[in-house]
Structure formats: C-alpha cells, structure tokens
Design a protein around this motif. Structure first.
Motif, PDB file in Angstrom:
ATOM      1  N   THR A 199       1.725  -0.961   3.975  1.00  0.00           N
ATOM      2  CA  THR A 199       1.648  -0.962   2.515  1.00  0.00           C
ATOM      3  C   THR A 199       2.610  -1.981   1.913  1.00  0.00           C
ATOM      4  OG1 THR A 199       1.137   1.409   2.634  1.00  0.00           O
ATOM      5  CG2 THR A 199       1.665   0.520   0.474  1.00  0.00           C
ATOM      6  N   LEU A 200       3.799  -2.111   2.484  1.00  0.00           N
ATOM      7  CA  LEU A 200       4.729  -3.149   2.039  1.00  0.00           C
ATOM      8  C   LEU A 200       4.123  -4.536   2.217  1.00  0.00           C
ATOM      9  CD1 LEU A 200       8.184  -1.914   3.369  1.00  0.00           C
ATOM     10  CD2 LEU A 200       7.695  -2.570   1.010  1.00  0.00           C
ATOM     11  N   PHE A 201       3.485  -4.749   3.361  1.00  0.00           N
ATOM     12  CA  PHE A 201       2.823  -6.027   3.619  1.00  0.00           C
ATOM     13  C   PHE A 201       1.764  -6.309   2.556  1.00  0.00           C
ATOM     14  CE2 PHE A 201      -0.733  -8.351   5.465  1.00  0.00           C
ATOM     15  CZ  PHE A 201      -0.114  -9.483   5.977  1.00  0.00           C
ATOM     16  N   ASN A 202       0.917  -5.308   2.281  1.00  0.00           N
ATOM     17  CA  ASN A 202      -0.133  -5.483   1.272  1.00  0.00           C
ATOM     18  C   ASN A 202       0.454  -5.734  -0.106  1.00  0.00           C
ATOM     19  OD1 ASN A 202      -2.326  -5.166   3.010  1.00  0.00           O
ATOM     20  ND2 ASN A 202      -2.287  -2.941   2.850  1.00  0.00           N
ATOM     21  N   GLN A 203       1.507  -4.974  -0.457  1.00  0.00           N
ATOM     22  CA  GLN A 203       2.121  -5.140  -1.771  1.00  0.00           C
ATOM     23  C   GLN A 203       2.615  -6.567  -1.973  1.00  0.00           C
ATOM     24  OE1 GLN A 203       5.907  -3.294  -2.146  1.00  0.00           O
ATOM     25  NE2 GLN A 203       6.107  -3.684  -4.319  1.00  0.00           N
ATOM     26  N   ASN A 204       3.316  -7.099  -0.983  1.00  0.00           N
ATOM     27  CA  ASN A 204       3.877  -8.442  -1.140  1.00  0.00           C
ATOM     28  C   ASN A 204       2.816  -9.523  -1.034  1.00  0.00           C
ATOM     29  OD1 ASN A 204       7.114  -8.592  -1.179  1.00  0.00           O
ATOM     30  ND2 ASN A 204       6.450  -6.734  -0.171  1.00  0.00           N
ATOM     31  N   THR A 205       1.766  -9.267  -0.274  1.00  0.00           N
ATOM     32  CA  THR A 205       0.649 -10.217  -0.245  1.00  0.00           C
ATOM     33  C   THR A 205       0.037 -10.354  -1.627  1.00  0.00           C
ATOM     34  OG1 THR A 205       0.169  -9.626   2.055  1.00  0.00           O
ATOM     35  CG2 THR A 205      -1.569 -10.733   0.830  1.00  0.00           C
ATOM     36  N   ILE A 206      -0.173  -9.226  -2.290  1.00  0.00           N
ATOM     37  CA  ILE A 206      -0.749  -9.244  -3.641  1.00  0.00           C
ATOM     38  C   ILE A 206       0.218  -9.873  -4.638  1.00  0.00           C
ATOM     39  CG2 ILE A 206      -1.626  -7.804  -5.522  1.00  0.00           C
ATOM     40  CD1 ILE A 206      -2.230  -5.689  -3.258  1.00  0.00           C
ATOM     41  N   LEU A 207       1.472  -9.427  -4.614  1.00  0.00           N
ATOM     42  CA  LEU A 207       2.452  -9.865  -5.604  1.00  0.00           C
ATOM     43  C   LEU A 207       2.672 -11.367  -5.545  1.00  0.00           C
ATOM     44  CD1 LEU A 207       4.504  -9.077  -7.776  1.00  0.00           C
ATOM     45  CD2 LEU A 207       6.167  -8.686  -5.959  1.00  0.00           C
ATOM     46  N   LEU A 208       2.934 -11.891  -4.347  1.00  0.00           N
ATOM     47  CA  LEU A 208       3.210 -13.320  -4.238  1.00  0.00           C
ATOM     48  C   LEU A 208       1.957 -14.155  -4.402  1.00  0.00           C
ATOM     49  CD1 LEU A 208       6.028 -14.606  -3.841  1.00  0.00           C
ATOM     50  CD2 LEU A 208       5.919 -12.170  -3.326  1.00  0.00           C
ATOM     51  N   GLY A 209       0.805 -13.585  -4.015  1.00  0.00           N
ATOM     52  CA  GLY A 209      -0.442 -14.292  -4.262  1.00  0.00           C
ATOM     53  C   GLY A 209      -0.702 -14.462  -5.750  1.00  0.00           C
ATOM     54  N   LEU A 210      -0.503 -13.384  -6.509  1.00  0.00           N
ATOM     55  CA  LEU A 210      -0.699 -13.464  -7.959  1.00  0.00           C
ATOM     56  C   LEU A 210       0.352 -14.345  -8.619  1.00  0.00           C
ATOM     57  CD1 LEU A 210      -1.655  -9.759  -8.770  1.00  0.00           C
ATOM     58  CD2 LEU A 210      -3.154 -11.753  -8.790  1.00  0.00           C
ATOM     59  N   PHE A 211       1.586 -14.294  -8.105  1.00  0.00           N
ATOM     60  CA  PHE A 211       2.624 -15.134  -8.683  1.00  0.00           C
ATOM     61  C   PHE A 211       2.477 -16.598  -8.281  1.00  0.00           C
ATOM     62  CE2 PHE A 211       4.656 -11.426 -10.234  1.00  0.00           C
ATOM     63  CZ  PHE A 211       5.523 -11.853 -11.212  1.00  0.00           C
TER      64      PHE A 211
ATOM     65  N   THR B 276      10.601  -7.959   7.510  1.00  0.00           N
ATOM     66  CA  THR B 276       9.633  -8.816   8.189  1.00  0.00           C
ATOM     67  C   THR B 276       8.258  -8.625   7.571  1.00  0.00           C
ATOM     68  OG1 THR B 276      10.863  -8.761  10.284  1.00  0.00           O
ATOM     69  CG2 THR B 276       8.531  -9.352  10.398  1.00  0.00           C
ATOM     70  N   ALA B 277       7.872  -7.365   7.350  1.00  0.00           N
ATOM     71  CA  ALA B 277       6.579  -7.083   6.720  1.00  0.00           C
ATOM     72  C   ALA B 277       6.519  -7.692   5.323  1.00  0.00           C
ATOM     73  CB  ALA B 277       6.353  -5.569   6.651  1.00  0.00           C
ATOM     74  N   GLN B 278       7.610  -7.573   4.572  1.00  0.00           N
ATOM     75  CA  GLN B 278       7.622  -8.127   3.216  1.00  0.00           C
ATOM     76  C   GLN B 278       7.500  -9.641   3.227  1.00  0.00           C
ATOM     77  OE1 GLN B 278      10.936  -6.720   0.927  1.00  0.00           O
ATOM     78  NE2 GLN B 278      10.299  -4.598   1.003  1.00  0.00           N
ATOM     79  N   ASN B 279       8.267 -10.304   4.096  1.00  0.00           N
ATOM     80  CA  ASN B 279       8.229 -11.765   4.113  1.00  0.00           C
ATOM     81  C   ASN B 279       6.920 -12.303   4.667  1.00  0.00           C
ATOM     82  OD1 ASN B 279      10.899 -13.180   3.269  1.00  0.00           O
ATOM     83  ND2 ASN B 279      11.562 -11.361   4.352  1.00  0.00           N
ATOM     84  N   LEU B 280       6.366 -11.620   5.662  1.00  0.00           N
ATOM     85  CA  LEU B 280       5.050 -12.026   6.139  1.00  0.00           C
ATOM     86  C   LEU B 280       4.014 -11.867   5.028  1.00  0.00           C
ATOM     87  CD1 LEU B 280       4.905 -10.586   9.769  1.00  0.00           C
ATOM     88  CD2 LEU B 280       4.902 -12.990   9.094  1.00  0.00           C
ATOM     89  N   GLY B 281       4.093 -10.746   4.289  1.00  0.00           N
ATOM     90  CA  GLY B 281       3.181 -10.555   3.174  1.00  0.00           C
ATOM     91  C   GLY B 281       3.352 -11.624   2.110  1.00  0.00           C
TER      92      GLY B 281
END
Length: 535
Positions: free
Chosen positions: A281-293, A409-414
């Motif tokens: 879920t952390l991975f998904n959250q950061n994928t969405i957040l940084l993608g939108l940003f 790691t999950a956050q940065n990969l996301g």
C-alpha cells in the motif's frame, strides 16, 4: 509536551528528506542555465539521487541494527549536511551530482530507516498512531511545499540558499538530538552481509533506472536508447537483469538464514501479512502521489504557462488538507480500523482524481482545481496517517530498523516508478493522440503529416506550444498548416494529461484491492492504549 520533543526532531528530519527532492524538481531550468548544460543532464542528477536512496535503504536499516538507530540517525544527518553544503557551493555539474545525488542520498538512506524505528521506539499505542500521522503529514507537506518554497527562492534569490539552509537546519536538529531517548546498545553486533548489499543495491538500481529511462529509451522499439539488444530497446532487458539479481539476493539470504548466519533482511518478515500489505500500500500510495505531482506541474507550467512560484501556490490545498488528515489518524482510529481508514482514503483519492480530470482544460477553473487538490490531500493524508504505524507495529522492536528499511524502500521505489510510469503513459498518449489528429486533419498536407509522423516516431516531448510553433517555422512549414499542427498538439497535450491522471486512478483502484490484510480491529475501542506488538 516533553513526550513530543522527539517527534519535533524526527518530524523535521522527515520533512527535510522529502522537501529536498521537490525543491530540486522546480529548479531544473535555473540549474540548466547555471551549469550551462541540458535538461537531460539535470534529470540524470535527480534520477541518481532516487537510485542511491532506493538501492541503499535496506543497508541503512541494517546499519541501524549494528550500531544503534539513534547513532545511525545522527551520522546520517551529518552525511546529509555535508552533501547539502557541497551542493550549495557546487561549481560544476559533477560536484552537484556528488553532493546531492550521492552524498545526500546515502545520508537519507541512513536517516530514514532509523527515523521510522525511533518513532516506533519512542511512542506506544495511540501516541504512536499520532506520531506516524504527523510523520506522514509532514512528508506530504514537504512534497507540496517544496515547489512553493523552491519556486520562490529560485525565482527571487538562488536555489543554493535552500541547500545552505538545510545545513543550518541539520545543525539545529543536532543541537536538540538529546530530545531523542537513548537506546540500549546491541548485545551482539551483527555483521554486514556485503554480498547481499551488492546484489540488492544493483538489482533495485537497475530496475529503477530502466523504468525511469523508459520514456526516452522506449519499452520495445528503441528511441533514444544508448544501445539496442537484438534490435529492441534495452528497457525490458535491464529490468529483467535487475529482477535476476534480486532473485539471487533472495536465494542468498535464504541460504544464509538456513545456516543461521546474519542476513541483510529477515525473509521471515515477508510472512507477516500486515507488513506485506502495508508495504504494498505504501508503494501504491507513493506511485500515485509522485505520478500526479509529475503530471500536475506539467499542466500548470507547460500548458498554462505558470512559473514555479505560481505552481507552488496552486499546490497548497494538497499540503494543508494532507497535513490535517494525516495528523487526525489517531482520532480516526477511535471509530474505524486502519483497513477501513485506508480504504476510505483510496476512495476519496479516486474521487479527487475523477474531479481533477474534469478540471484539466486549456483554461483553468481555479476554484474547482483547488477543491480537487484539497480532496486529494484528504485521501493522501488518510493513507499517510496509518501506513507507517501499520508497518512498524507489525514487527517487534528487534526488527524495526529492517522494517524501516523496507518501508522507505517501498516508498522510494513507488516514487521513482510513479514518475517514470505516469510520465511514460503521458508521452505515449500525447504521441498517439497527436499522430491520429494530424493524420485526420484536412488542413494538413500529406507531406507535412508524414514529416510530423516521422518526428513523433523518433520521440516527442512535452513542451509549450510556442516551442512547437517555433520548430515548425524553422522547418519551413506553411503558417496555416503550422497553426493546425499547433492546435492539434495543444489538444493532444490535454488528452495525454487526462490519460496519465486516469492511469493514476487505475493504480489507486489496484491499491484499494490490495488492502485486505491490513489490521481490521478498531484500536480506539481497546481499554488500554497499548498496541499489540511486542516491544
């Protein structure tokens, strides 16, 4: 108040780590001018920073186990400050890369896993939920405030002041380091598994690098790739090589664990369902957040022509609502479980993405856009308020540094993959829409359409329409046909942006479906304020 003193230092560290990257993103144009280089070179510096963090986060967590989390946090801050100072005075591009990408990246890899473990060690029960809500809110605030602060300083002063200010901030944090409780020294200091470090770092770096470069290399057909393999783009081959190295890393760790030897990561942690679900879920959250940003600033700056400071102002609603929602995490736990809160967060996030789709037009509706951003911040804040606590509360005290390494790691990969994937989708949709529009536009001659199609196949970029008009004029395209191409390009930009935002919505839907193993009990209804992990 005394019990929240550690959180002041740790929260400042979290804010600093996130702020740094978002500031650099809005300073690209000025960096290109100051170092007399190209945008791709500065993007390479930013990419290297992400690679270093993602590759060495697990190692940073293990070092925290070896030498103590508090000590590792202090050393990481010192390393980070050295990198910031070098970045502030960098006379050449390679010095900027060394200071920011390498030294600061290594410092962050030491700081963040230790930070996650120190928060878990300093607080229990509802206090821990509050602490992780604050940490999550400050992370979101750093992402949103970074463009505003960086845009203002870069526009009116110089970007170097941001990094000089970071040195001052780190010195202040070190002066208050006594607020963080001391730990018991490790009874037995584990050894660092260097083979695992090399395999994990190389594997993660190759995967992230390939995905980040996919928009320029191409996924299958080569575009601006430095080399080809059997006539194909190297992207999938590099990802496969990274995957093989990560598989060898897992096998190596399994063998060492079976022999009772020290490992970089206890593979048994992945058998904890709550931890697995929290990391995904952390991975998904950061994928969405940084993608939108990545997408939203392109819309505001490239399509609407806003400067960095104006862009930062438009992103403020995300920062405000995300901070409020994240810090309300412990209150939400009195009436709902972490699983329910995260699911509602994803639902709110999906609603904000649909709202955002309706606001992406050639003319900005400020009120509607601000409200969509505010709703997005609420959804992101609800996720941030729970996930750090879920990950750390899934393990015992002895495994918290490793869990922190996995968490970041999950956050940065996301974060890395979010920017790369959403960016690649944006460029792909832009190219497909523009090619189709030009081919069907009766105002454009066959020769000009063929010329444009050849250019699109070679690789297209997301640039202001004025730049397209200038390029067409230089190519000798008749004014009437050039105007038609520019009009089609502007329409294709809007289409590409909407497809990219819709893709982020798809990732949010996948994230919603991956929450089944998150904790389902309402902690606020327990009589004791203690959490359920064993300390």
């Amino acid at each position: 108040m005394n019990r929240w003193k550690p959180l002041i230092v740790l929260g400042t560290g979290q804010f600093l780590m996130v702020l740094d990257a978002s500031v650099m993103n809005v300073s690209i144009s000025q960096l290109v001018e100051d170092f007399d280089t190209e945008v791709t070179a500065i993007q390479g510096v930013i990419t290297l920073y992400t690679l270093v963090m993602a590759a060495f986060m697990l190692t940073g967590g293990k070092i925290g186990d070896m030498y103590g989390r508090r000590r590792t946090f202090i050393v990481g801050l010192v390393v980070y400050a050295v990198g910031s100072g070098l970045t502030a005075i960098a006379p050449e591009l390679w010095v900027l890369a060394l200071g920011w990408s390498v030294i600061e990246g290594l410092g962050a890899a030491l700081v963040l896993p230790a930070l996650a473990a120190l928060v878990a060690g300093a607080y229990r029960g509802r206090d821990r939920a509050v602490a992780y809500g604050v940490i999550g809110g400050l992370a979101g605030a750093g992402i949103a405030v970074g463009p505003l602060l960086g845009g203002w300083v870069t526009t009116y002063l110089t970007w170097r002041l941001v990094f000089a200010g970071e040195v001052v901030l780190v010195v202040a944090m070190l002066c208050l380091i006594g607020w963080i409780p001391r730990e018991e020294p490790p009874v037995e200091r584990p050894r660092l598994d260097l083979v695992a470090v090399v395999l994990s770092a190389a594997g993660l770096a190759l995967v992230v690098l390939a995905v980040l470069q996919s928009s320029s290399w191409g996924w299958l057909a080569p575009r601006n790739a430095p080399f080809t393999i059997f006539g194909f783009s190297p992207t999938l081959f590099v990802i496969t090589l990274g995957g093989v190295l990560l598989y060898l890393f897992a096998r190596w760790e399994h063998i060492r664990e079976a022999e009772g030897r020290t490992t970089l990561v206890h593979l048994g942690l992945f058998r904890i369902s709550g931890l697995r679900s929290g990391l995904v879920t952390l991975f998904n959250q950061n994928t969405i957040l940084l993608g939108l940003f990545f997408v939203i600033p392109l819309y505001l700056q490239v399509v609407l022509g806003m400067d960095a400071f104006e862009t930062g102002v438009r992103l403020l609603p995300v920062s405000a609502t995300m901070l409020v929602a994240a810090m309300s995490g412990s209150l939400l736990l009195r009436i709902a479980s972490p699983r329910t809160i995260v699911r509602i967060g994803f639902a709110v996030l999906l609603a904000s993405i649909l709202w955002l789709l309706a606001t992406i037009d050639p003319e900005l509706n400020d009120v509607s856009f601000a409200l969509a951003m505010a709703v997005m911040g609420l959804g992101m804040g609800m996720l941030a308020s729970q996930l750090g606590n879920v990950v750390q509360s899934s393990v015992g005290a002895a495994d918290r540094s490793e869990a922190g390494g996995l968490q970041y790691t999950a956050q940065n990969l996301g974060s890395s993959l979010g920017t790369a994937l959403i960016g690649a989708i944006l460029i792909g949709a832009l190219a497909a829409s523009l090619g189709s529009a030009i081919a069907e536009d009766p105002r454009i001659s066959e020769s000009v359409a063929h010329q444009a199609g050849t250019r699109i196949e070679a690789g297209i970029t997301f640039v202001p329409s004025d730049g397209v008009a200038d390029a067409l004029a230089e190519a000798g395209v008749p004014p009437d046909e050039a105007a038609a191409v520019v009009e089609d390009y502007e329409d294709a930009q809007i289409t590409g942006l909407k497809v990219a935002v819709l893709a982020a919505g798809g990732i949010a839907l996948v994230g919603l479906l991956c929450t089944g193993a998150l904790p389902a009990h309402v902690r606020g209804k327990q009589e004791s304020g203690e959490d359920e992990d064993e300390d």
